[in-house]
Design an enzyme around this catalytic site. Sequence first.
Site, short mmCIF file in Angstrom:
data_model
loop_
_atom_site.label_atom_id
_atom_site.label_comp_id
_atom_site.label_asym_id
_atom_site.label_seq_id
_atom_site.Cartn_x
_atom_site.Cartn_y
_atom_site.Cartn_z
N ASN A 1 -0.92 45.86 -27.57
CA ASN A 1 -0.82 44.34 -27.57
C ASN A 1 -0.83 43.95 -25.91
O ASN A 1 -0.90 44.98 -25.07
CB ASN A 1 0.30 43.91 -28.40
CG ASN A 1 1.69 44.46 -27.85
OD1 ASN A 1 1.82 44.47 -26.69
ND2 ASN A 1 2.32 45.51 -28.89
N ASP B 1 3.67 46.83 -35.02
CA ASP B 1 4.51 46.74 -36.42
C ASP B 1 3.83 47.88 -37.29
O ASP B 1 4.21 48.32 -38.26
CB ASP B 1 4.14 45.41 -36.98
CG ASP B 1 4.90 44.30 -36.42
OD1 ASP B 1 6.20 44.70 -36.16
OD2 ASP B 1 4.45 43.10 -35.88
N LYS C 1 -13.19 62.31 -31.41
CA LYS C 1 -13.84 60.76 -31.61
C LYS C 1 -14.77 60.39 -32.70
O LYS C 1 -15.63 61.36 -33.08
CB LYS C 1 -14.74 60.75 -30.10
CG LYS C 1 -15.25 59.31 -29.86
CD LYS C 1 -16.10 59.27 -28.59
CE LYS C 1 -16.57 57.93 -28.69
NZ LYS C 1 -17.74 57.72 -27.48
N PRO D 1 8.49 52.49 -38.14
CA PRO D 1 9.85 52.37 -38.22
C PRO D 1 10.24 51.11 -37.40
O PRO D 1 9.52 50.96 -36.30
CB PRO D 1 10.47 53.52 -38.14
CG PRO D 1 9.35 54.35 -36.88
CD PRO D 1 8.36 53.69 -37.61
N LYS E 1 15.82 36.12 -37.01
CA LYS E 1 15.31 37.42 -36.72
C LYS E 1 16.73 38.03 -36.34
O LYS E 1 17.07 39.52 -36.43
CB LYS E 1 14.52 37.65 -35.59
CG LYS E 1 13.75 38.92 -35.11
CD LYS E 1 12.53 38.76 -34.53
CE LYS E 1 11.51 38.60 -35.31
NZ LYS E 1 10.16 38.44 -34.78
O1 C5P Z 1 9.99 42.17 -35.76
P1 C5P Z 1 9.67 41.85 -34.31
O2 C5P Z 1 8.60 43.02 -33.90
O3 C5P Z 1 9.42 40.52 -34.20
O4 C5P Z 1 10.96 42.10 -33.58
C1 C5P Z 1 10.98 42.31 -32.19
C2 C5P Z 1 12.29 43.05 -31.74
O5 C5P Z 1 12.41 44.33 -32.41
C3 C5P Z 1 11.97 43.60 -30.36
O6 C5P Z 1 13.55 43.82 -29.84
C4 C5P Z 1 11.42 45.08 -30.64
O7 C5P Z 1 11.60 45.91 -29.42
C5 C5P Z 1 12.08 45.67 -31.83
N1 C5P Z 1 11.26 46.32 -32.67
C6 C5P Z 1 11.37 47.79 -32.76
N2 C5P Z 1 10.99 48.47 -33.80
C7 C5P Z 1 9.52 47.94 -34.28
C8 C5P Z 1 9.33 46.38 -33.94
C9 C5P Z 1 9.94 45.78 -33.19
O8 C5P Z 1 12.45 48.20 -32.54
N3 C5P Z 1 8.98 48.37 -35.04
#
Ligand code: C5P
Length: 404
Positions: free
Chosen positions: A213, A282, A292, A310, A346
């Site tokens: 990203n 995510d 490849k 996770p 959140k």
């Molecule tokens: O759910 P979202 O990605 O918006 O959440 C953002 C927060 O959760 C950030 O602090 C990010 O570092 C953490 N995060 C995490 N593991 C994931 C997704 C997000 O620790 N898989």
Amino acid sequence: MNDLAGKHIVLGLSGGIACYKAAELCRALVKEGATVQVVMTEAAEQFTTAVTMQALSGRPVFTSQWDARPGNNMAHINLSREADAIMVAPASADFMARLVHGRADDLLSLMCLARPIDRVPLILAPAMNREMWAHPATQRNVKQLRADGATVLDVGAGEQACGETGDGRMLEPDELLYDLTRFFQPKPLAGQHVLVSAGPTFEAIDPVRGLTNLSSGKMGFAIARAAHEAGAQVTLVAGPVGLPTPRGVGRVNVKSALNMQKSLDLLVPSATVFVSAAAVADWRPATSAEHKIKKDGSGEVPTLSFVENPDILVAIAASPRAKSGELYCVGFAAESHDLEEHAQAKRKRKGVPLLVGNIGPATFGQDDNALLLVDERGMKELPRAPKLVLARQLVAEIARRLST
Ligand code: C5P
């Protein structure tokens, strides 16, 4: 940034080839907003000239205690009382030995001795050959100078002007600038171990392709720096970004979310604060091909399927140390709209006491940002500013919450 605006620095040069770096340091201090008064020993004048240092500092240089320019003919008194700090760079072995004995036979040593010791800090940047640095006499002197209240900075390691390699090089001008800036910052996180995650993650599809990203890591790196400035021991777990490691900060490089989780799990038991600034993917591809994936010309496209990563923060925030308050967790949320509402929701979902919201498209890759801090008491806006300025404000907010 003008980090040194309003500060008056007396920059002392004693004799050593590192005097050439003092010229660049002088320029850097002025650029950060400081006023700089240069004082040179006779030996320093063998390596660089007062003309050079005057041109860079914009002020006549002092080299002698017999200089008749000051009305009272007491340069050592006037110069030391005006200073917010005296930084001697380079500090030679001989100059430090003379300070240890309270010698005052030239203007620079005289001024150091005459300084009001509890008001004007003395910061020394040693520079010498590695044998001179390692000599028991020098090490004894460094210990004594520290006991006498001076701040003796580290030395660098590497190639030396004499052709030998080892410890004793003067720190680089940007390192000295950082150390001086840090010196003036309050230290509300002294004794804390802060763990920061930063940057994107990279989820491999095959050995040459992957999903990532637009997170640049700049905000997380600024937080690591600000926490170190505030006196903490800091470890940064960084996804794939090309940013330089902030001075004094430990760094672990990771790629995928699973790598990041593994590193954080190892480090979190010794941390007292965890700031989760990383933009963790995510989802990851359900499988990562060993070789490849080839385009075979048939027009057929590969199908990707995903599994969920996770949630690292949720797991850490649910650990017994976080629940008992031994570990303070801070989450981030990059949203595209309705920041307040999403940030509050959140914070609860992640189970963290403090969540920092920002608008994703307005922050990714930028040097400035705006933050919304959300905790159980409500919210606080930190208006748009350079990321380092915001990071310092955030660190101060975290420190305030730790102390209550
Ligand atoms: O759910 P979202 O990605 O918006 O959440 C953002 C927060 O959760 C950030 O602090 C990010 O570092 C953490 N995060 C995490 N593991 C994931 C997704 C997000 O620790 N898989």
